[in-house]
Every structure is written in C-alpha cells, then in structure tokens.
Design a protein around this motif. Structure first.
Motif, mmCIF file in Angstrom:
data_model
loop_
_atom_site.group_PDB
_atom_site.id
_atom_site.type_symbol
_atom_site.label_atom_id
_atom_site.label_comp_id
_atom_site.label_asym_id
_atom_site.label_seq_id
_atom_site.Cartn_x
_atom_site.Cartn_y
_atom_site.Cartn_z
ATOM 1 N N VAL A 119 30.551 43.246 86.026
ATOM 2 C CA VAL A 119 29.274 42.634 86.100
ATOM 3 C C VAL A 119 28.831 42.691 87.546
ATOM 4 C CG1 VAL A 119 29.745 40.844 84.530
ATOM 5 C CG2 VAL A 119 30.581 40.550 86.583
ATOM 6 N N THR A 157 33.991 38.666 87.962
ATOM 7 C CA THR A 157 33.137 37.804 88.220
ATOM 8 C C THR A 157 33.446 37.253 89.437
ATOM 9 O OG1 THR A 157 34.797 36.163 87.257
ATOM 10 C CG2 THR A 157 32.842 36.945 86.051
ATOM 11 N N TYR A 170 23.741 35.055 77.831
ATOM 12 C CA TYR A 170 23.846 35.205 79.397
ATOM 13 C C TYR A 170 25.254 34.605 79.787
ATOM 14 C CZ TYR A 170 18.695 35.228 78.847
ATOM 15 O OH TYR A 170 17.447 35.724 78.591
ATOM 16 N N GLY A 171 25.618 35.175 81.142
ATOM 17 C CA GLY A 171 26.756 34.451 81.595
ATOM 18 C C GLY A 171 26.051 32.903 82.077
ATOM 19 N N GLU A 177 19.940 37.511 85.340
ATOM 20 C CA GLU A 177 20.228 38.654 84.701
ATOM 21 C C GLU A 177 19.605 39.823 85.291
ATOM 22 O OE1 GLU A 177 22.787 40.050 81.350
ATOM 23 O OE2 GLU A 177 22.695 38.316 82.458
ATOM 24 N N SER A 214 25.013 40.838 80.625
ATOM 25 C CA SER A 214 26.159 39.814 80.046
ATOM 26 C C SER A 214 26.697 40.011 78.700
ATOM 27 C CB SER A 214 25.343 38.445 80.202
ATOM 28 O OG SER A 214 25.452 38.230 81.631
ATOM 29 N N ASN A 267 25.451 32.401 84.824
ATOM 30 C CA ASN A 267 24.321 33.133 85.753
ATOM 31 C C ASN A 267 23.677 32.319 86.787
ATOM 32 O OD1 ASN A 267 24.409 35.133 83.886
ATOM 33 N ND2 ASN A 267 22.237 35.509 83.757
ATOM 34 N N ASN A 271 25.973 37.690 87.678
ATOM 35 C CA ASN A 271 26.094 37.128 86.044
ATOM 36 C C ASN A 271 27.499 37.525 85.804
ATOM 37 O OD1 ASN A 271 25.964 40.299 86.265
ATOM 38 N ND2 ASN A 271 25.589 40.523 84.087
#
Length: 322
Positions: free
Chosen positions: A262, A116, A154-155, A235, A247, A157, A139
């Motif tokens: 990611v 990340t 989702y992350g 995303e 994600s 994001n 993401n």
C-alpha cells in the motif's frame, strides 16, 4: 510493566531483530512504536508490534530490504519500500524532505509497496517538530464499506495533519475515515465485548454490535457519505498518486505471505515562506480557542516512561524464541 523510554526502545529493537528485521528496520520501527505510545496512541504502539513481528516471520514484510528513493523533480521524492516498512523509507527520505520543503516551500513524498503505515500522526508530527506544516494520507487492505455496498472497498484510510506551535507540542490531527480503527474492533472481539451501533456491519451486511461478527463483515465510514468521500480522497492520494495497490487489491496485513503493497502520501510545507511568524500566530489562536473550551489535539506528550501490559510483554518476548 513500566519502562523508561530507552529501555522500551531497546526492547522493541530486540524483538524486531529476533523476528528477522535488520537493525535499520528495527530502529525505525522501534522509534515509531515509542512515539505512538508517547502520544497516547497505544493501539498503534506496542499493541500493534505483533502484527509487524508476524509479518517479518511469515514474509508479509521484508525485514531486510532497503527502500529506493527517486527525485523526479526538486519538489517530489518518490520511494519504493520494496515490501518493507513505511517508517524506514520515511526515515531515509526525512532529511531531503525537510531540506527541500524549506528551500522550495513545498515538497511531496510519494511512497508505494509498503506494509501499513502504523500511526499516521507520527510522520506529520516529526515534520512539525522541524517547523513544517504537513498533511499525510495512507491506505490499507480493504476493511471498510461505503454507500450501498455490503463489501469492504477501502482501508480505514486515515488522514493526518500537523502544524508547529510556539512553546508547545505540535498540533496534530490523526483520524481514520472509518467510524473506528480496525484494531479497536479486534481488541473488542478478543475480550468478547460489544461495540457501538454504527461501527460495523456483519458478514450479511447488517449493522451489528457483536465485535466478533464485525470481524466477518466490514467497518463503516464515520459520518456516512461524508466519511466515505474522505476515504475516497485518501485512496486517490495514497494509492492512485503513489502507484501503490488500491485497497481492493491489497493483500491482508495479518494473513498470508504477500505484502499489502500500500501507499503513503505526504505533503510538507514551510509556513514561514507563506506567513512569517506562523507558529507564534498559531500559538495565540490555539490559546484563544482553548479558552473557549475547544480541544486542541496533539498538545500532550509523555516524555519519561510508558506502561506496557505484562501479557503483551510476554507475547513480545515469545518472538525471541520462535
């Protein structure tokens, strides 16, 4: 404990190397950590560093891989972090990103297979200091739900934007698509604190104020469907356009031995080619907005010293003996 910036940087480098990072990785991560602290984003500064250190030790992050860079067109830079950190790939691409944006007016950096990204504002802020306008998206592993779903899809994001302003620090926007950052939920859970309504759901899909129950559930998007739409856009750019993991498919950033894999997607533009005198004009507009009580993000920046909680210093020092 209070550190001058050089001492703080040396401390961060030392603990990263002790956890298995190469010197190049350690320097890149230390610079990003210090920058986050100086910009007031302490939750993704030293407080986030143990996540990286654990990642190095457990194999979630490659501490020695050198990212690969490709140039399919004059205005596109592709990077493969190979399971390493996004910051090193960005550092290695930075000069070309700056040069190509200034030459062609716009350049895209597309990064995949990374851990990340940390403070997303770090990337656009650096470009703004070079006179460029920049937009970045990234993401991460699924932590946030959307719509009627009760599972994380989702992350967090985030989306970041920066622009150069004459005689002032760059204007920088950096915000998650979620109602709050995951690290804020985790910090509240560690302290046994309650969280506001609208931040998260529990494991049963019910809204919760209990931070520990929230860790079993999922974050909520800010602004309901509007925030969820931004998360989807992020995303598509950060995972779809880069070829990184969606994600939903990304392994955890704090458990296991596999990289989240990611993505990070950055667009850099030279405003001078579109609007000569842009940064001067923006400075006047910022001043006008400020006079009307509008908050302009990104203007403050600590330049001399930073404070790190002594308990966190002790935690980080512990990695030198693992």
């Amino acid at each position: 404990m209070r550190y001058d910036l050089n001492s703080a940087r040396e401390f961060a480098i030392r603990v990263c190397v002790a956890a298995g990072a190469s010197m190049a990785v350690a320097i890149s991560l230390a610079e990003a950590t210090i920058d986050a602290e100086c910009s007031g984003r302490t939750s993704v500064g030293f407080a986030h560093l143990p996540d990286y250190l654990e990642g190095f030790l457990c194999g979630r992050i490659s501490g020695t891989e050198e990212p690969a860079l490709f140039y399919p067109t004059p205005t596109i830079i592709q990077a493969d972090a190979k399971g390493g950190i996004a910051q090193l790939a960005f550092d290695n691409a930075f000069e070309e990103l700056q040069t190509r944006a200034s030459t062609y007016g716009v350049t895209v950096l597309s990064l995949k297979n990374s851990y990340t990204a940390g403070e997303l504002g770090y990337y656009v802020r650096r470009l703004a200091h070079k006179g460029l306008v920049a937009i970045a998206t990234s993401n991460g592993p699924a932590l946030m739900t959307a719509g009627q779903s009760k599972e994380a899809v989702y992350g967090t994001n985030p989306l970041a934007f920066a622009a150069p302003v004459d005689n002032r620090a760059p204007l920088v926007l950096d915000q998650a698509s979620s109602a709050t950052a995951f690290v804020n939920i985790r910090k509240a859970a560690e302290r046994g604190e309650m969280i506001p309504e609208g931040w998260a759901i529990d494991g049963r899909g019910q809204s919760t104020n209990d931070s520990r129950e929230a860790l079993k559930g999922a974050l909520l998007a800010f602004g309901g469907s509007r925030g969820a739409n931004i998360a989807l856009m992020v995303e598509i750019l950060a995972a779809g356009m880069t070829g990184a993991n969606w994600s939903l498919d990304a392994p955890s950033f704090d458990e296991g031995r596999t990289s989240p894999g990611v993505g990070l997607f950055i667009v850099a533009l030279d405003p001078q080619l579109l609007s000569p005198g842009f940064s001067t004009r923006l400075a006047s507009q910022v001043e006008r907005l400020s006079s009307k009580g509008i908050y302009i993000p990104g203007g403050s920046y600590i330049k001399d010293e930073i404070d790190v909680p002594s308990t966190l210093v002790a935690t980080l020092e512990g990695y030198c003996f693992k």
